[in-house]
Design a protein around this motif. Structure first.
Motif, short mmCIF file in Angstrom:
data_model
loop_
_atom_site.label_atom_id
_atom_site.label_comp_id
_atom_site.label_asym_id
_atom_site.label_seq_id
_atom_site.Cartn_x
_atom_site.Cartn_y
_atom_site.Cartn_z
N GLY A 123 43.90 39.69 70.83
CA GLY A 123 42.33 39.45 70.33
C GLY A 123 41.57 39.04 71.82
N GLY A 124 41.93 39.27 72.93
CA GLY A 124 41.24 39.17 73.97
C GLY A 124 41.71 37.89 74.84
N THR A 125 42.77 37.25 74.38
CA THR A 125 43.28 36.09 75.00
C THR A 125 44.56 36.36 75.18
OG1 THR A 125 43.83 34.97 72.87
CG2 THR A 125 41.83 34.47 73.60
N THR A 126 45.32 35.53 76.18
CA THR A 126 46.57 36.05 76.71
C THR A 126 47.42 34.92 75.95
OG1 THR A 126 45.76 36.96 78.68
CG2 THR A 126 48.23 36.38 78.63
N ALA A 127 48.94 35.32 75.49
CA ALA A 127 49.69 34.34 75.07
C ALA A 127 50.50 33.73 76.27
CB ALA A 127 50.46 35.15 74.05
N GLY A 128 50.77 32.36 76.01
CA GLY A 128 51.65 31.72 76.98
C GLY A 128 51.64 30.35 76.94
N VAL A 129 52.39 29.60 77.65
CA VAL A 129 52.71 28.26 77.67
C VAL A 129 51.35 27.50 78.21
CG1 VAL A 129 53.91 26.40 78.63
CG2 VAL A 129 55.19 28.31 78.25
N HIS A 130 50.18 28.24 78.99
CA HIS A 130 49.28 27.85 79.59
C HIS A 130 48.61 27.19 78.65
CE1 HIS A 130 46.96 31.40 78.62
NE2 HIS A 130 48.14 32.02 78.84
N ASN A 131 48.38 27.93 77.30
CA ASN A 131 47.39 27.49 76.11
C ASN A 131 47.66 26.24 75.56
OD1 ASN A 131 45.79 29.95 75.82
ND2 ASN A 131 47.57 30.90 74.88
N LEU A 132 48.98 25.56 75.97
CA LEU A 132 49.00 24.18 75.49
C LEU A 132 48.23 23.02 76.31
CD1 LEU A 132 52.96 24.07 75.38
CD2 LEU A 132 51.42 24.20 73.55
N THR A 133 47.76 23.44 77.59
CA THR A 133 46.77 22.57 78.41
C THR A 133 45.64 23.06 78.94
OG1 THR A 133 48.27 23.41 80.29
CG2 THR A 133 49.05 21.42 79.19
N ASP A 134 45.30 24.32 78.88
CA ASP A 134 44.24 25.02 79.32
C ASP A 134 42.90 24.63 78.60
OD1 ASP A 134 45.63 26.15 81.50
OD2 ASP A 134 45.43 28.05 80.74
N HIS A 135 42.82 24.45 77.52
CA HIS A 135 41.63 24.15 76.86
C HIS A 135 41.27 22.69 76.40
CE1 HIS A 135 41.80 28.51 76.78
NE2 HIS A 135 42.92 28.46 76.38
N GLY A 136 41.14 21.94 77.31
CA GLY A 136 40.96 20.52 77.05
C GLY A 136 42.09 19.82 77.13
N GLY A 137 43.39 20.15 77.57
CA GLY A 137 44.55 19.41 77.67
C GLY A 137 45.40 19.26 76.47
N PHE A 138 46.55 18.79 76.38
CA PHE A 138 47.33 18.70 75.40
C PHE A 138 46.80 17.66 74.20
CE2 PHE A 138 51.21 17.16 73.12
CZ PHE A 138 51.84 18.40 72.82
N PHE A 139 45.91 16.86 74.68
CA PHE A 139 45.10 16.02 73.54
C PHE A 139 43.59 16.26 73.65
CE2 PHE A 139 49.36 13.71 74.30
CZ PHE A 139 49.49 13.33 73.12
N PRO A 140 43.23 17.21 73.18
CA PRO A 140 41.72 17.89 73.50
C PRO A 140 40.88 16.89 72.66
CG PRO A 140 42.87 19.41 72.06
CD PRO A 140 44.07 18.49 72.59
N ALA A 141 41.36 16.58 71.73
CA ALA A 141 40.43 15.55 70.59
C ALA A 141 40.68 13.98 70.90
CB ALA A 141 40.49 15.95 69.09
N GLY A 142 41.66 13.97 71.73
CA GLY A 142 42.23 12.43 72.01
C GLY A 142 43.33 12.09 71.05
N VAL A 143 44.27 10.90 71.43
CA VAL A 143 45.28 10.63 70.85
C VAL A 143 44.99 9.98 69.40
CG1 VAL A 143 47.32 8.89 70.91
CG2 VAL A 143 46.46 10.01 73.16
#
Length: 463
Positions: free
Chosen positions: A184-204
Motif C-alpha cells: 500500500g505504498g510502503t516498503t516492508a522490512g526491518v527498517h520499519n522497527l526504527t524508522d518512524h520515531g524509533g523502537f519506543f516511539p511513544a516512550g518506555v
C-alpha cells in the motif's frame, strides 16, 4: 476409537480427552482474540516496542506453565489451581482463586459472546445482534453439556482454523519482509522497527502500559491444566502439551507481532480492525476481510467454549468444598458438571443484555477486570508450586521429575512481574484504571464470601 474410562479418584469425570485433543486445547489456549483483534490498537499505541511486551509476558507465561506442569505431575486434577491452592496455601486460597478465575471468564465471556454477534453482523446485518449472541451461546452450551469428548472435538477444529490462519500469515509475512514488498505504498522490512520515531516511539512508559492487555491476550493457556483431570495418561500427555505452549507463544505471538511491525509503519494499524486484515487489505487481496472475519469469529467462539468448560470444572471444585452454591456442583449422567456450566451461561446472557444499555467502553472494562483474574490465577499457580517445593524439601512429598526451572528464584521473579502489571494498571487513563480501583470492592466481596463459608463450615462441624 478412543476408549473412555471413568476416573477412580473421586472426581467422577471421564478420561475422554486424548493426546490429539489435549495438544489442540493447549494450542487454542495460546492463540486468541487478544492477538487477532487486539494487537492492532496496541501497535498504534506503543509502536514496535509492543514486541517487547509480548516477549516479557511470554517469559512470565512460560514459568507459569512450568509451575502448572509440576503441579499436574504431582496430581492431575480438574480442580486445577483451586485444588493446588487449597492443598499448598490454604482453604481460603482455593476459594479466592476459584472465584477470581470465574470472574475472569465471566468478564471475558461477556465481551466474547457479544463480539461473536458483531462479527456475524458483518454477514447478516438484518439479524439483531442479541439473537446471534444467544444462538451462539446456546450451541456452545449444548456442546459442553453433552460430553467432554464433544467439547474436545469442537476445540480441536477451532484450533486447527486458528493455527492455519497464523501459519499462513507467518509464511506470507516472511516472504514479504525478505523481498521488501510494496504494501500500500510502503516498503516492508526491518527498517520499519526504527524508522518512524524509533523502537519506543511513544516512550518506555506507554510500552509498559500495554502489559495488562498482553497478559489478557495470553489468558486461557492454563485451560490445558484443567483438562488434566479428564485426560488419559495425563502424566505422559500433559508435559508435551505444556512444553508445546511455550514455543507456540514465541512463534505465534512474538513472531506475529514482530512481523506486523516490520511489514508496515506502526501508525497504519488501528484498534478498529484486525492488524492481519489491515496488512492483506493494503496488499489488495480481495475477500480477505471475510476470511479474517471468519477466523476472528472462530477465535471468539473458541474462547467462549473454553470458558464454559473450565468454569464448570472450577465451580464444581468449589461446590465440593461448600464454597459455592450446591447447584453448581451437579453432574449429569455423562459426567459433565452442568450446574457450573449453566451458572456461567447466565452471566454470559446478562452480558448480552448489558451491552444494550452500557456503551462499548464496557468491553474494555470487562477485559481489564478479566485481566485481574488472569493475574490471580497465574500467581496462585506459581505460589502453589513454591509451597509444594518447600513441602518436598521437608520430606512431606516426592517432587515430580518435571519441574519449574530455576526455582525458587524464577517463581519470585514471576510474582514480582505480575505485581508490576497490576500496579501499572493504576497509572492508565483508560478502562485499566477502573479495573484497578475495583480491586478493593473485589477484595471486600471475597472476604465476606469466605467469612460466610467459614461460618457455615463451623456450624456443620460444630467447631
Amino acid at each position: 476409537m478412543e476408549s473412555t474410562v471413568v476416573a477412580k479418584e473421586g472426581d467422577n469425570y471421564t478420561k475422554a480427552l486424548g493426546n490429539r485433543q489435549v495438544q489442540m486445547i493447549a494450542i487454542g489456549g495460546a492463540i486468541g482474540v487478544g492477538l487477532f483483534l487486539g494487537a492492532g490498537g496496541r501497535l498504534h499505541e506503543a509502536g514496535p516496542s509492543l514486541v517487547l511486551s509480548y516477549a516479557l509476558c511470554g517469559i512470565a507465561a512460560y514459568f507459569v506453565m512450568r509451575a502448572l506442569g509440576e503441579l499436574v505431575m504431582h496430581r492431575p486434577s480438574s480442580g486445577s489451581f483451586v485444588t493446588y491452592a487449597r492443598e499448598f496455601i490454604g482453604p481460603w486460597a482455593g476459594f479466592v482463586s476459584g472465584w477470581m478465575y470465574w470472574l475472569n471468564w465471566a468478564m471475558t465471556g461477556i465481551a466474547e459472546i457479544t463480539a461473536v454477534a458483531i462479527y456475524v453482523h458483518k454477514w447478516l446485518p438484518d439479524v439483531p445482534q442479541w439473537i446471534t449472541a444467544l444462538v451462539a451461546l446456546g450451541v456452545l452450551m449444548a456442546v459442553n453439556l453433552l460430553s467432554v469428548k464433544l467439547f474436545g472435538e469442537l476445540e480441536f477444529w477451532f484450533s486447527v482454523v486458528k493455527v492455519l490462519a497464523i501459519v499462513v500469515f507467518l509464511v506470507t509475512a516472511l516472504g514479504l519482509v525478505f523481498t521488501g514488498a510494496n504494501i500500500g505504498g510502503t516498503t516492508a522490512g526491518v527498517h520499519n522497527l526504527t524508522d518512524h520515531g524509533g523502537f519506543f516511539p511513544a516512550g518506555v512508559g506507554i510500552a509498559l502500559m500495554t502489559l495488562q492487555a498482553v497478559v489478557f491476550a495470553y489468558s486461557a493457556i492454563e485451560v490445558v491444566g484443567i483438562a488434566a483431570g479428564e485426560t488419559k495418561d495425563a502424566r505422559k500427555v500433559l508435559p508435551k502439551a505444556i512444553n508445546g505452549v511455550v514455543w507456540r507463544i514465541g512463534v505465534f505471538y512474538v513472531g506475529s507481532v514482530l512481523l506486523l511491525a516490520m511489514l508496515m509503519p506502526w501508525p497504519f494499524y488501528n484498534g478498529g480492525e484486525s492488524p492481519f486484515v489491515t496488512v492483506f487489505s493494503r496488499l489488495g487481496i480481495g475477500g480477505i476481510g471475510d476470511v479474517m472475519n471468519a477466523v476472528v469469529l472462530t477465535a471468539a467462539l473458541s474462547s467462549c467454549n473454553s470458558g464454559l468448560y473450565s468454569t464448570g470444572r472450577i465451580l464444581r471444585a468449589l461446590a465440593d468444598e461448600g464454597e459455592a452454591p450446591k447447584f453448581v456442583g451437579k453432574m449429569n449422567s455423562r459426567h459433565v458438571p452442568y450446574g457450573g456450566i449453566l451458572f456461567t451461561s447466565v452471566a454470559y446472557v446478562l452480558g448480552v443484555v448489558l451491552n444494550y444499555i452500557v456503551p462499548s467502553k464496557a468491553f474494555d472494562i470487562a477485559t481489564a477486570i478479566a485481566s485481574l483474574g488472569v493475574v490471580a490465577t497465574w500467581a496462585t499457580l506459581v505460589f502453589s508450586q513454591m509451597r509444594m517445593r518447600q513441602a518436598a524439601l521437608r520430606g512431606e512429598l516426592e517432587r515430580p521429575s518435571y519441574r519449574m526451572p530455576g526455582a525458587p528464584y524464577t517463581g519470585w521473579a514471576t510474582l514480582g512481574f505480575l505485581v508490576l502489571v497490576v500496579v501499572l494498571m493504576g497509572f492508565s487513563d483508560g478502562a485499566e484504571k477502573i479495573a484497578f480501583y475495583s480491586i478493593p470492592a473485589i477484595v471486600v466481596v471475597l472476604a465476606l464470601g469466605w467469612r460466610i463459608v467459614s461460618r457455615k463450615r463451623q456450624a456443620r462441624t460444630g467447631a
